[in-house]
Design a protein around this motif. Structure first.
Motif, short mmCIF file in Angstrom:
data_model
loop_
_atom_site.label_atom_id
_atom_site.label_comp_id
_atom_site.label_asym_id
_atom_site.label_seq_id
_atom_site.Cartn_x
_atom_site.Cartn_y
_atom_site.Cartn_z
N ASN A 351 5.02 -17.89 -12.51
CA ASN A 351 4.82 -19.23 -11.99
C ASN A 351 4.53 -19.06 -10.50
OD1 ASN A 351 7.41 -19.37 -10.44
ND2 ASN A 351 8.30 -19.27 -12.49
N PRO A 352 4.15 -20.08 -9.79
CA PRO A 352 3.77 -19.88 -8.39
C PRO A 352 4.85 -19.22 -7.53
CG PRO A 352 2.96 -22.00 -9.13
CD PRO A 352 3.82 -21.46 -10.24
N ASP A 353 6.11 -19.55 -7.77
CA ASP A 353 7.18 -18.95 -6.97
C ASP A 353 7.32 -17.46 -7.25
OD1 ASP A 353 7.96 -21.41 -5.74
OD2 ASP A 353 8.96 -21.97 -7.59
N SER A 354 7.39 -17.11 -8.54
CA SER A 354 7.56 -15.69 -8.88
C SER A 354 6.31 -14.88 -8.56
CB SER A 354 7.94 -15.54 -10.35
OG SER A 354 6.89 -15.94 -11.21
N MET A 355 5.13 -15.51 -8.65
CA MET A 355 3.89 -14.82 -8.30
C MET A 355 3.90 -14.45 -6.82
SD MET A 355 0.87 -13.97 -9.83
CE MET A 355 0.10 -15.17 -10.92
N LYS A 356 4.31 -15.37 -5.97
CA LYS A 356 4.36 -15.08 -4.54
C LYS A 356 5.40 -14.01 -4.24
CE LYS A 356 2.62 -19.60 -3.07
NZ LYS A 356 2.94 -20.90 -2.41
N ALA A 357 6.53 -14.06 -4.95
CA ALA A 357 7.56 -13.04 -4.73
C ALA A 357 7.03 -11.65 -5.11
CB ALA A 357 8.81 -13.37 -5.55
N GLY A 358 6.30 -11.57 -6.22
CA GLY A 358 5.71 -10.30 -6.62
C GLY A 358 4.69 -9.80 -5.61
N LEU A 359 3.88 -10.72 -5.09
CA LEU A 359 2.89 -10.35 -4.08
C LEU A 359 3.57 -9.88 -2.79
CD1 LEU A 359 0.41 -13.28 -4.72
CD2 LEU A 359 -0.10 -10.86 -5.07
N ASP A 360 4.68 -10.52 -2.43
CA ASP A 360 5.43 -10.07 -1.27
C ASP A 360 5.93 -8.65 -1.46
OD1 ASP A 360 5.06 -12.47 0.06
OD2 ASP A 360 6.99 -13.30 -0.56
N GLY A 361 6.37 -8.35 -2.68
CA GLY A 361 6.82 -7.00 -2.98
C GLY A 361 5.71 -5.98 -2.86
N LEU A 362 4.51 -6.36 -3.29
CA LEU A 362 3.36 -5.48 -3.16
C LEU A 362 3.03 -5.23 -1.69
CD1 LEU A 362 0.92 -3.94 -4.35
CD2 LEU A 362 -0.29 -6.13 -4.43
N ARG A 363 3.05 -6.28 -0.90
CA ARG A 363 2.77 -6.13 0.53
C ARG A 363 3.79 -5.22 1.20
NH1 ARG A 363 3.72 -11.05 4.64
NH2 ARG A 363 5.76 -10.77 3.65
N ALA A 364 5.07 -5.31 0.77
CA ALA A 364 6.14 -4.55 1.41
C ALA A 364 6.17 -3.09 0.99
CB ALA A 364 7.49 -5.21 1.09
N TRP A 365 5.37 -2.71 0.00
CA TRP A 365 5.42 -1.35 -0.52
C TRP A 365 5.12 -0.34 0.60
CZ3 TRP A 365 7.01 0.47 -5.14
CH2 TRP A 365 6.72 1.79 -5.46
N ASN A 366 6.09 0.52 0.87
CA ASN A 366 5.97 1.59 1.88
C ASN A 366 5.75 1.06 3.29
OD1 ASN A 366 6.37 3.69 0.09
ND2 ASN A 366 4.19 3.92 -0.36
N ALA A 367 6.04 -0.19 3.53
CA ALA A 367 5.79 -0.77 4.85
C ALA A 367 6.69 -0.19 5.92
CB ALA A 367 5.97 -2.28 4.80
N ASN A 368 7.85 0.37 5.52
CA ASN A 368 8.82 0.83 6.51
C ASN A 368 8.65 2.29 6.91
OD1 ASN A 368 10.00 -1.68 6.50
ND2 ASN A 368 11.54 -1.15 4.98
N ASP A 369 7.80 3.04 6.21
CA ASP A 369 7.68 4.46 6.55
C ASP A 369 6.35 4.81 7.19
OD1 ASP A 369 5.94 4.35 4.44
OD2 ASP A 369 6.96 5.83 3.20
N GLY A 370 5.60 3.79 7.60
CA GLY A 370 4.36 4.04 8.32
C GLY A 370 3.16 4.31 7.44
N ARG A 371 3.38 4.45 6.14
CA ARG A 371 2.26 4.70 5.23
C ARG A 371 1.51 3.39 4.97
NH1 ARG A 371 5.01 7.11 0.12
NH2 ARG A 371 2.87 7.09 -0.65
N GLN A 372 0.24 3.52 4.68
CA GLN A 372 -0.56 2.34 4.38
C GLN A 372 -1.26 2.56 3.04
OE1 GLN A 372 -0.72 -0.62 6.11
NE2 GLN A 372 -1.76 -1.28 4.28
N PRO A 373 -0.58 2.27 1.94
CA PRO A 373 -1.21 2.47 0.63
C PRO A 373 -2.33 1.47 0.41
CG PRO A 373 0.86 1.31 0.38
CD PRO A 373 0.78 1.70 1.82
N PHE A 374 -3.14 1.74 -0.58
CA PHE A 374 -4.21 0.83 -0.99
C PHE A 374 -3.58 -0.11 -2.01
CE2 PHE A 374 -7.99 -0.54 -3.29
CZ PHE A 374 -8.90 -0.73 -2.27
N ARG A 375 -3.46 -1.40 -1.65
CA ARG A 375 -2.70 -2.36 -2.45
C ARG A 375 -3.63 -3.21 -3.30
NH1 ARG A 375 -0.27 -2.32 2.79
NH2 ARG A 375 1.93 -1.68 2.72
N VAL A 376 -3.38 -3.19 -4.63
CA VAL A 376 -4.21 -3.92 -5.59
C VAL A 376 -3.35 -4.93 -6.34
CG1 VAL A 376 -5.75 -3.75 -7.59
CG2 VAL A 376 -5.68 -1.89 -5.89
#
Length: 481
Positions: A351-376
């Motif tokens: 649903n819109p809420d859970s979709m945004k939460a999942g997208l936030d999780g994708l954006r946060a992937w490896n965000a703290n270790d300086g890596r910049q993965p290719f996010r799909v």
């Protein structure tokens, strides 16, 4: 279930008993799937859209079933049949009787009901893990939260059960009230009122009304565990007949537990400080990914504290939970056809809420270790959103674009024009938000080809799968397993 005679079952469901020629067998379990109807089982024959369970009564008799609950007598002489007007209603009556029987037996027993627009199943899984350290606990498999799933789970309660965690969902006003009559709770959790099923209810106010039925269904003196951060949940405190316990990320109320200093590791596992009502603190590092799961963990922790689990033990158990119900933020590595990528499978529903939460999780992937993965982001349609469904899809697409993701793929259906329209709306929103790369396809095969091509060209790729069950993305996850 608590062992029962066939005569007791017939009385509990207000049915007419048609005796069989075989020996009387005590019933020890209840099923709706004929393949599971072994010795001592009560088989409830339900007419589905494709299959009518009444056609399997002879089969379950041969398998040693104790009895069948039917809405008309079936030609079968070896096994007792209990004839009722409505077999689904009878299933609920039998479940209620089983819970009543357990409450009459020696030993403590508590029933915890939970609801919310998002997070029900994850919270159920976390709470089950916590309470299982205190005593035998029954909880639904997956998302068994409706008029069939909840009674079937309630019928797994037996004489040794200490806790029953009952997930309660609703598509209409009155559904949760009906479920609480089947399984009256000692404690309830209300997580959040979002826009899931907005098309059925018409407004968030009506959704809140439906969710509030779980608080009104509490046993006298029961405990309501409520989200202090949700303005639609807070007013539900007025319906509680006993204690109200709050959980949240802020300090706006006297919370039983609250979270501070929230962060996440490179794989989006939340880290935070959890503080109880007495000021005791503990560091928590969730074993499951998704920063949004902080609130789910707080809700589960509040109930566990209520039943005497120490704060440190709660933190340890939450950290140890690495897998929950399938297709919910499940992490894996996919390697095939010359491509390799990390998969975040959150394809159970959306649903819109859970979709945004999942997208936030994708954006946060490896965000703290300086890596910049290719996010799909591989996204499917969201259903039951009402007249504004196209704009809601477009807004989610635009939200995804605003996160700076590298590629957005939306998936419709080769045979369902409605799903195609919604997928196109997602893509239109992403394009409107100036996403770097947007594709809209009709099949999971086309989506798979694009993902593999992207992964071959980018060595550090992470893919999020998110959509309603009808979108078929869970099938793609299973193909990649």
């Amino acid at each position: 279930m608590v062992p029962m005679s066939v005569e007791e079952i017939a009385k509990a469901v207000d049915g007419r008993l048609v005796a069989g020629d075989g020996p009387a067998i005590e019933a020890t379990e209840t099923v709706t799937d004929s393949r599971q109807a072994g010795s001592g089982a009560v088989f409830v024959a339900i007419k589905g859209e494709r299959v009518d369970g009444h056609g399997f009564v002879d089969k379950v008799a041969d398998q040693g079933a104790a009895a069948a609950i039917v809405d008309h007598e079936v030609a079968c002489t070896t096994m007792p049949q209990i004839v009722v007007e409505d077999t689904v209603a009878a299933l609920g009556l039998l479940a209620k009787h089983n819970i009543d029987r357990r409450r009459q037996l020696p030993g403590a027993f508590d029933l915890i009901g939970l609801t919310g627009s998002v997070g029900k199943t994850t919270t159920k899984d976390l709470l089950s893990a916590l309470l299982s350290t205190l005593g035998p606990t029954v909880a639904p498999i997956g998302s068994f939260n409706n008029e069939i799933g909840l009674p079937l789970t309630a019928l797994r309660v037996n004489a040794d059960t200490r806790f029953f965690v009952a997930e309660m969902g609703a598509n209409h006003i009155g559904e949760i009230a009906r479920l609480t009559r089947i399984a009256p709770p000692n404690t309830v959790i209300v997580l959040r009122v979002g826009v899931a099923h907005l098309g059925e209810f018409g407004s968030r106010e009506r959704i809140a009304q439906a969710k509030s039925e779980i608080v009104q269904g509490l046993l006298p003196g029961g405990t309501a565990v409520l989200n202090a951060d949700d303005d639609y949940v807070v007013p539900m405190a007025q319906f509680a007949s006993g204690d109200v316990l709050w959980f949240g990320q802020g300090h706006t109320r006297d919370s039983e537990v609250h979270a501070d200093h929230i962060a996440a590791d490179a794989a989006d596992h939340a880290e935070f400080t959890m503080t109880d009502a007495h000021g005791e603190q503990v560091a928590v590092h969730l074993g499951i990914p998704g920063r949004h799961n902080v609130m789910n963990a707080l809700a589960a922790a509040t109930v566990a504290l209520r039943y005497g689990m120490p704060l440190t033990a709660i933190a340890q158990t939450l950290a140890a939970q690495h897998t929950i119900s399938p297709h919910r933020m499940a992490l894996s590595t996919v390697s095939r056809q010359g491509a390799s990528f990390e998969l975040i499978d959150d394809s159970f529903n959306a649903n819109p809420d859970s979709m945004k939460a999942g997208l936030d999780g994708l954006r946060a992937w490896n965000a703290n270790d300086g890596r910049q993965p290719f996010r799909v982001a591989l996204l499917g349609a969201m259903l039951e959103l009402g007249a504004d469904e196209r704009e809601l899809h477009a807004s989610v697409g635009e939200y995804a674009a605003g996160l700076g993701l590298d590629a957005i793929i939306t998936v419709g259906s080769p045979s369902d024009a409605h799903l195609n329209v919604l997928a196109e709306s997602l893509a239109e929103g992403a394009t409107r938000g100036r996403a770097a790369s947007v594709d809209c396809v009709q099949t999971i095969d086309e989506a798979e080809r694009i993902v593999f091509d992207l992964a071959k060209n980018h060595t550090d790729t992470v893919v999020l799968l998110k959509g309603s069950h009808a979108s078929g993305l869970s099938a793609l996850a299973e193909r990649w397993a």
